[in-house]
Design a protein around this motif. Structure first.
Motif, mmCIF file in Angstrom:
data_model
loop_
_atom_site.group_PDB
_atom_site.id
_atom_site.type_symbol
_atom_site.label_atom_id
_atom_site.label_comp_id
_atom_site.label_asym_id
_atom_site.label_seq_id
_atom_site.Cartn_x
_atom_site.Cartn_y
_atom_site.Cartn_z
ATOM 1 N N VAL A 1 5.470 8.933 13.186
ATOM 2 C CA VAL A 1 6.371 9.548 12.477
ATOM 3 C C VAL A 1 6.060 9.785 10.717
ATOM 4 N N ARG A 2 6.198 10.792 10.421
ATOM 5 C CA ARG A 2 5.687 10.692 8.925
ATOM 6 C C ARG A 2 7.020 11.552 8.140
ATOM 7 N N GLY A 3 7.323 11.087 7.030
ATOM 8 C CA GLY A 3 8.553 11.633 6.300
ATOM 9 C C GLY A 3 8.121 12.981 5.561
ATOM 10 N N SER A 4 9.211 13.909 5.463
ATOM 11 C CA SER A 4 9.094 15.353 5.088
ATOM 12 C C SER A 4 8.470 15.318 3.525
ATOM 13 N N ARG B 1 9.531 -2.898 -3.483
ATOM 14 C CA ARG B 1 10.593 -1.616 -4.257
ATOM 15 C C ARG B 1 9.509 -0.545 -5.148
ATOM 16 N N ASP B 2 9.801 0.240 -5.000
ATOM 17 C CA ASP B 2 9.170 1.471 -5.908
ATOM 18 C C ASP B 2 9.954 2.489 -6.363
ATOM 19 N N ARG B 3 9.325 3.374 -7.110
ATOM 20 C CA ARG B 3 10.357 4.338 -7.889
ATOM 21 C C ARG B 3 9.559 5.749 -7.665
ATOM 22 N N GLY C 1 -1.632 10.283 5.668
ATOM 23 C CA GLY C 1 -1.323 9.001 6.422
ATOM 24 C C GLY C 1 -1.224 9.141 7.869
ATOM 25 N N THR C 2 -1.340 8.152 8.698
ATOM 26 C CA THR C 2 -1.500 8.127 9.869
ATOM 27 C C THR C 2 -0.126 8.062 10.764
ATOM 28 N N GLY C 3 1.057 7.572 10.134
ATOM 29 C CA GLY C 3 2.309 7.253 10.524
ATOM 30 C C GLY C 3 2.575 5.899 11.452
ATOM 31 N N ILE C 4 1.319 5.037 11.492
ATOM 32 C CA ILE C 4 1.706 3.863 12.340
ATOM 33 C C ILE C 4 1.778 2.536 11.512
ATOM 34 N N GLY C 5 1.710 2.559 10.257
ATOM 35 C CA GLY C 5 1.868 1.624 9.475
ATOM 36 C C GLY C 5 3.421 0.939 9.682
ATOM 37 N N LEU C 6 4.436 1.438 9.184
ATOM 38 C CA LEU C 6 5.693 0.921 9.420
ATOM 39 C C LEU C 6 5.981 0.499 10.671
ATOM 40 N N SER C 7 5.790 1.376 11.708
ATOM 41 C CA SER C 7 5.905 1.112 13.115
ATOM 42 C C SER C 7 5.223 -0.378 13.478
ATOM 43 N N GLU D 1 0.993 -1.212 0.040
ATOM 44 C CA GLU D 1 -0.084 0.081 0.051
ATOM 45 C C GLU D 1 0.821 1.184 0.013
ATOM 46 N N ASN D 2 1.974 1.287 0.969
ATOM 47 C CA ASN D 2 2.836 2.336 0.825
ATOM 48 C C ASN D 2 3.626 2.598 -0.481
ATOM 49 N N ALA D 3 4.065 1.470 -1.104
ATOM 50 C CA ALA D 3 4.535 1.528 -2.358
ATOM 51 C C ALA D 3 3.623 2.383 -3.563
ATOM 52 N N VAL D 4 2.698 2.176 -3.568
ATOM 53 C CA VAL D 4 1.577 2.702 -4.344
ATOM 54 C C VAL D 4 1.485 4.032 -4.061
ATOM 55 N N LYS D 5 1.098 4.108 -2.511
ATOM 56 C CA LYS D 5 0.631 5.540 -2.221
ATOM 57 C C LYS D 5 1.866 6.550 -2.206
ATOM 58 N N TYR D 6 2.950 6.254 -2.283
ATOM 59 C CA TYR D 6 4.153 7.257 -2.194
ATOM 60 C C TYR D 6 4.834 7.151 -3.829
ATOM 61 N N SER D 7 4.053 6.654 -4.588
ATOM 62 C CA SER D 7 4.767 6.485 -6.065
ATOM 63 C C SER D 7 3.832 7.243 -6.921
ATOM 64 N N GLU E 1 14.337 7.184 12.062
ATOM 65 C CA GLU E 1 13.071 7.571 12.620
ATOM 66 C C GLU E 1 11.639 6.978 12.042
ATOM 67 N N ILE E 2 11.671 6.761 10.851
ATOM 68 C CA ILE E 2 10.580 6.580 10.139
ATOM 69 C C ILE E 2 9.686 5.322 10.536
ATOM 70 N N PHE E 3 10.427 4.232 11.169
ATOM 71 C CA PHE E 3 9.611 3.276 11.921
ATOM 72 C C PHE E 3 9.046 3.493 13.234
HETATM 73 P P1 ADP Z 1 1.697 6.378 6.691
HETATM 74 O O1 ADP Z 1 0.179 6.103 7.149
HETATM 75 O O2 ADP Z 1 1.926 8.006 7.053
HETATM 76 O O3 ADP Z 1 2.153 6.068 5.325
HETATM 77 P P2 ADP Z 1 3.735 4.519 7.578
HETATM 78 O O4 ADP Z 1 3.981 4.226 8.997
HETATM 79 O O5 ADP Z 1 3.234 3.607 6.696
HETATM 80 O O6 ADP Z 1 2.611 5.864 7.743
HETATM 81 O O7 ADP Z 1 4.700 5.239 6.966
HETATM 82 C C1 ADP Z 1 5.404 6.095 7.648
HETATM 83 C C2 ADP Z 1 6.098 7.509 6.894
HETATM 84 O O8 ADP Z 1 7.193 6.741 5.946
HETATM 85 C C3 ADP Z 1 5.246 7.859 5.621
HETATM 86 O O9 ADP Z 1 4.522 8.990 6.368
HETATM 87 C C4 ADP Z 1 6.102 8.110 4.613
HETATM 88 O O10 ADP Z 1 6.493 9.578 4.789
HETATM 89 C C5 ADP Z 1 7.189 7.362 4.777
HETATM 90 N N1 ADP Z 1 7.053 6.130 3.604
HETATM 91 C C6 ADP Z 1 6.709 4.621 4.015
HETATM 92 N N2 ADP Z 1 6.735 4.042 2.688
HETATM 93 C C7 ADP Z 1 7.118 4.636 1.993
HETATM 94 C C8 ADP Z 1 7.429 4.489 0.513
HETATM 95 N N3 ADP Z 1 7.219 3.528 -0.133
HETATM 96 N N4 ADP Z 1 7.969 5.709 -0.163
HETATM 97 C C9 ADP Z 1 8.112 6.694 0.319
HETATM 98 N N5 ADP Z 1 7.915 7.003 1.625
HETATM 99 C C10 ADP Z 1 7.439 5.981 2.416
#
Ligand code: ADP
Length: 610
Positions: free
Chosen positions: A553-556, A534-536, A565-571, A506-512, A547-549
């Motif tokens: 925490v959400r990336g800039s 993997r995504d581009r 996004g909610t910032g709980i997925g990767l954690s 879901e993240n790969a699709v969302k952030y690509s 920090e992202i895990f």
């Molecule tokens: P979110 O609901 O924000 O996606 P996640 O915990 O899944 O929360 O991801 C945390 C942050 O990691 C995201 O807000 C994003 O900034 C970054 N991130 C996660 N996956 C990707 C990805 N495939 N490409 C770029 N950034 C990503």
């Protein structure tokens, strides 16, 4: 949440004031201690100086009294105690030293003794008028037997024998003459004349003469001494200086008379004290180093020493020897180490420094703690609004479609069907979101239970991708799957693992937003299996990758791109992977895409070919 934040904010606002006051107090204490130590040091310095002055005064007074005592002793100079040479001069011609020391020449040597009248007339006639040297010698022989004419007769015989070319006879005559004590009419001792002659005749005799001269065998005038010494080399300087000193003293005494007394230091560093008495002058010459004997420091001087005037740096008290009627100056100094503050003061200073350190350290720790709390509060607040948003928008759409369908306002069957599909997809998404949130809550509180099943992780990945592909296709995305053709058994919770993989997809699709393909690969390597997604897409800044895990925490880059996004997925993914004994790795570069890799240990049974 708000009261907590405002409380933290108010703490944050009053913190600098508090820390400033504490730091100010600590600095003030250090400064105060420093000042006190300075004062201590100055006081000690002043005390040391006063002590030096006191010791210098006492030492000079003592020096004066020693010199006075030596001068008093000059009344009985033969019994003088200090190690020096007493010089005794008496008029008209006496000069002696105690202990006896040779004088190369004396101020007033004894004068010449005239020859007995007519004793040498006959011999002179033969020698000078008739030039009959042999007869003259014969005429002189009887005179050798008489004491008052012997020396002169021998001298003349020797002279005549030399003229006659009888060196041996001349030598014998001179040799005999050397034992004479008589003085010639012009004041030269016969023995000296003989030695002089012998010196001419033989080099050994010359050395003998030198030795006799140096031994001060005869009281001589300076010129006489210099004459017999010769000009080849200088006589020993020290002996000459001493003789000169005695002569000078004699001259001064002769001019000044009975009142003549005094003391002085000589250029060679020795001390000369002298005192005239009615009939003689007594003086003492004490070699360099006399001050060590004369200048005794008081018993309580301890660390204090003295030295001649110097250019040495440091603390000292200088005194002129004029007080002792002498030229020159000496310095008194201490060999003790420089004044150190007392141990109490050092402790105090150390305490103040420790306090300053504690305040600074505490301030830093508090600042970090409060900042972290504030950040977490901010993240939580962002999370709440993100979750609300995740629910509100789909709910609004769902409600709209549901109303249209309920009121039968969609006539076209195919559009009706699209409505139902939409309803199914969105409610499914909402359900997954709710499950994610519930799971997250369980993980956070430690209530989450993981099943321990033997699974084929490659099979699960295949199934998760198959399930996700349909959803991705609707959004225009394609999933490229490359899995090894085998099974990879692991021990894990199937549902949790499937959710973790799906989350990465879901993240790969969302952030690509631009590249519409995501890649999934699975490899078995030794005892491990690696599943990477993997995504581009937009990628993640290198500084944020650790920090992202962490939760919330959400990336800039995501925030900039406006992706919600909610910032709980990767954690959650990390917690699940770690619960299975594995780890999650990330390789990413901003605007170049990201690769998340789940690495899990294979179960004991190992992998088998499908
Ligand atoms: P979110 O609901 O924000 O996606 P996640 O915990 O899944 O929360 O991801 C945390 C942050 O990691 C995201 O807000 C994003 O900034 C970054 N991130 C996660 N996956 C990707 C990805 N495939 N490409 C770029 N950034 C990503």
């Amino acid at each position: 949440m708000r009261p907590l934040i405002s409380r933290l904010l108010s703490v944050r606002r009053s913190l600098p004031l508090f820390l400033t006051v504490m730091a100010g107090l600590a600095v003030w204490q250090v400064w105060l201690t420093w000042r006190l130590m300075e004062q201590d040091r100055n006081l000690a310095e002043q005390r040391a100086r006063e002590r030096l002055e006191q010791v210098a005064d006492l030492a000079l007074a003592q020096l004066n009294s020693t010199l006075g005592a030596w001068e008093l002793n000059l009344r009985e100079p033969e019994t003088l105690t200090p190690a020096g040479t007493v010089i005794l001069l008496s008029l008209p011609s006496g000069a002696a030293t105690v202990p006896a020391r040779p004088l190369l020449f004396v101020p007033a040597p004894p004068g010449g003794v005239p020859l007995p009248d007519g004793a040498f007339d006959a011999a002179e006639r033969l020698e000078f008028r008739q030039q009959n040297y042999a007869a003259a010698v014969e005429a002189l022989r009887p005179l050798v037997e008489r004491a008052e004419t012997r020396a002169e007769a021998l001298l003349r015989i020797a002279r005549l024998e030399r003229r006659l070319g009888h060196a041996d006879a001349a030598f014998a005559a001179y040799d005999r003459m050397t034992g004479e004590t008589a003085v010639s009419p012009d004041g030269a001792p016969y023995a000296l004349i003989a030695e002089g002659a012998l010196c001419e005749m033989a080099a050994q005799a010359c050395a003998q003469l030198r030795a006799a001269l140096l031994a001060g065998r005869w009281p001589l005038r300076r010129e006489t001494f210099e004459y017999y010494w010769g000009t080849k080399d200088e006589p020993p300087k020290e002996a000459v200086a001493f003789a000169e000193r005695v002569s000078r003293l004699f001259e001064q005494w002769r001019q000044a008379g009975a009142s003549f007394s005094g003391r002085r230091t000589e250029p060679d560093g020795s001390l000369l004290l002298w005192q005239a008495m009615p009939s003689r002058l007594a003086a003492i010459s004490i070699p360099a180093g006399w001050l060590d004997v004369a200048l005794k420091l008081p018993a309580n001087a301890g660390d204090i020493r003295w030295r001649p005037e110097s250019t040495a740096a440091g603390r000292y008290v200088r005194r002129s020897l004029a007080e002792a009627q002498l030229a020159g100056r000496i310095e008194f100094y201490s060999v003790a180490r420089s004044m150190n503050p007392g141990p109490g003061r050092v402790l105090w200073l150390a305490g103040a420094a420790v306090m300053l350190l504690l305040v600074v350290g505490g301030a830093y720790a508090m600042h970090r703690g409060v900042s972290r709390e504030l950040r977490l509060a901010q993240l939580q607040s962002d999370f709440v609004s993100a979750v609300s948003h995740e629910f509100r928008s789909p709910l609004t759409s769902l409600r709209g479609i549901a109303e249209l369908l309920a009121n039968d306002r969609i006539a076209d069957e195919s559009r009706k069907r699209q409505g139902y599909v939409f309803l199914e997809r969105e409610t499914g998404r909402l359900q997954r979101l709710v499950e994610d949130l519930l799971d997250f809550g369980r993980m956070e509180s430690g209530r989450k239970q993981y099943h321990d099943e033997l699974l084929d992780v490659l099979g699960i990945t295949r199934a998760a991708v198959a399930e996700f592909r349909e959803e991705a296709a609707q959004a225009g995305f394609e999933v490229d799957l490359q899995l090894e053709d085998r099974t990879a058994p692991i021990r894990a919770d199937q549902e949790a693992l499937r959710r973790a993989i799906r989350n990465l997809l879901e993240n790969a699709v969302k952030y690509s937003p631009d590249c519409r393909t995501v890649w999934v690969e699975g490899h078995v390597n030794h005892s491990r299996v690696a599943i990477s997604v993997r995504d581009r897409g937009i990628g993640i800044d290198a500084r944020e990758q650790r920090e992202i895990f962490r939760k919330f925490v959400r990336g800039s880059a995501a925030k900039r791109a406006g992706i919600k996004g909610t910032g709980i997925g990767l954690s959650m993914v990390r917690q699940i992977v770690e619960a299975c004994g594995g780890e999650i790795r990330l390789e990413s570069a901003e605007n170049a895409g990201s690769t998340f890799t789940i690495v899990l240990p294979l179960a004991e049974s190992g992998g088998t070919k499908a």
